[in-house]
Design an enzyme around this catalytic site. Sequence first.
Site, PDB file in Angstrom:
ATOM      1  N   GLU A  33      -0.248  -0.580   5.791  1.00 14.26           N
ATOM      2  CA  GLU A  33       0.875   0.007   6.747  1.00 14.26           C
ATOM      3  C   GLU A  33       0.726   1.589   6.699  1.00 14.26           C
ATOM      4  O   GLU A  33       0.716   2.026   7.767  1.00 14.26           O
ATOM      5  CB  GLU A  33       2.130  -0.295   6.028  1.00 14.26           C
ATOM      6  CG  GLU A  33       3.328  -0.229   7.310  1.00 14.26           C
ATOM      7  CD  GLU A  33       4.031   1.438   7.106  1.00 14.26           C
ATOM      8  OE1 GLU A  33       4.397   1.777   8.090  1.00 14.26           O
ATOM      9  OE2 GLU A  33       3.623   2.086   5.996  1.00 14.26           O
ATOM     10  N   ASP A  80       0.998  -1.001   0.108  1.00 12.24           N
ATOM     11  CA  ASP A  80      -0.024  -0.047   0.010  1.00 12.24           C
ATOM     12  C   ASP A  80       0.880   1.363  -0.173  1.00 12.24           C
ATOM     13  O   ASP A  80       2.027   1.299   0.514  1.00 12.24           O
ATOM     14  CB  ASP A  80      -0.793   0.002   1.079  1.00 12.24           C
ATOM     15  CG  ASP A  80      -0.283   0.036   2.420  1.00 12.24           C
ATOM     16  OD1 ASP A  80       0.735  -0.483   2.815  1.00 12.24           O
ATOM     17  OD2 ASP A  80      -0.539   1.192   3.281  1.00 12.24           O
TER      18      ASP A  80
END
Length: 451
Positions: free
Chosen positions: A156, A92
Amino acid sequence: MSSNPVAETVASLMPRAKEELTTLVAFKSVADFDQFPRSESVGAAQWIAAALRAEGFQDVDLLDTPDGTQSVYGYLPGPEGARTVLLYAHYDVQPPLDEAGWTTPPFELTERDGRWYGRGAADCKGGVLMHLLALRALKANGGVPVHVKFIAEGSEEQGTGGLERYAEAHPELLAADTIVIGDAGNFRAGLPTVTSTLRGMTLVRVKVDTLEGNLHSGQFGGAAPDALAALIRVLDSLRAEDGSTTVDGLDADSAWQGLAYDEEQFRRDARVLDGVELIGSGSVADRIWARPAVTVLGIDCPPVVGATPSVQASARALISLRVPPGVDAAEATKLLRAHLETRTPWGARVGVEQIGQGQAFRADTTSPAYRAMADAMAVAYPGQEMQYAGHGGSIPLCNALAALYPRAEILLIGLSEPEAQIHAVNESVSPDELERLSVAEALFLRNYAAS
């Protein structure tokens, strides 16, 4: 780089790595599904899963984590009796921010002046490629000498803790002798570095209300309490005159013991405008690695364009507080909440909502894994000795893994050196760093297996 079969293999794989990173960067995998389609994150996860299967990984799976995102897991068996190493990265990315500020499109990997530009190129899709390159180089030169677990997180950057909670519910899944977190970076490009500390963080949303609705500023202004002004006042109370963070009850005087950070170099790295002062006191390393730091990430209030002459009834802000090792993030959250509530002026109503939280981290740099990495980096970076640095950012998973696996050694390396400008516009990765760190990781796995 000196002649070395592993290094030669990695060099030969770099064109393929660029093609793969181009594909991976093209996924707009921001784990905020109010802004970006979930399908973009799913596509990135599926690409990584396919890459792992192609490398012979078993038990490859897309794990549905409690925050609604997916982490990619795979297991590559090594020789019988070998140690187990967990390789971590995340796929991500941060939003691209102002796309108009990018010289080239943020989700198109573009080579310019010897660097590859694109959102996530360094943080941390490049980390995924670093792990793959290291494993491919070992497979081509005698095989992978350890059992490998691979985990690529899907949220994250959001700090929502999905993988942490999943790991706590399935503690056997990520158990390993050593964990390599590929989400840090060298202190400077070309200077091999492991990150030995991380600051923790807490993220809160504060809302101030003063009126039932907005009022005409001419008719009521001067007596009617302005929620935006109240919010500005309380936000200002979080900093001293020199810009130091001042949360009531929170220690802000710790000193960093280790690698120094030259102030003029920091100004260049941070791209501070001429004539603008740095904030805080103590050394730069003290300020960014050993002390708390508050940042106002955003404010909800009327934009300048289209604003009306009104006293505002309500205003909100999103606040990040980074906390150094030795400070409990939960306690820091309590202190921040109390500060905001007690410092809000004029009896305004204030609400504080916690959005995310992660503990700080400190590694044991005397372990065998660190010695194996130091020897590997000395080969990958000839003439350079491995350095130990702090990192002002947070990787909450580190503490979760340290708690779950207290005997595991944890190393933090990666591609986010200062020129990478992660989280900013025009993020980039140095292909030289990708190549050298892939070599270092491959040699580390070999050294560690033999130690």
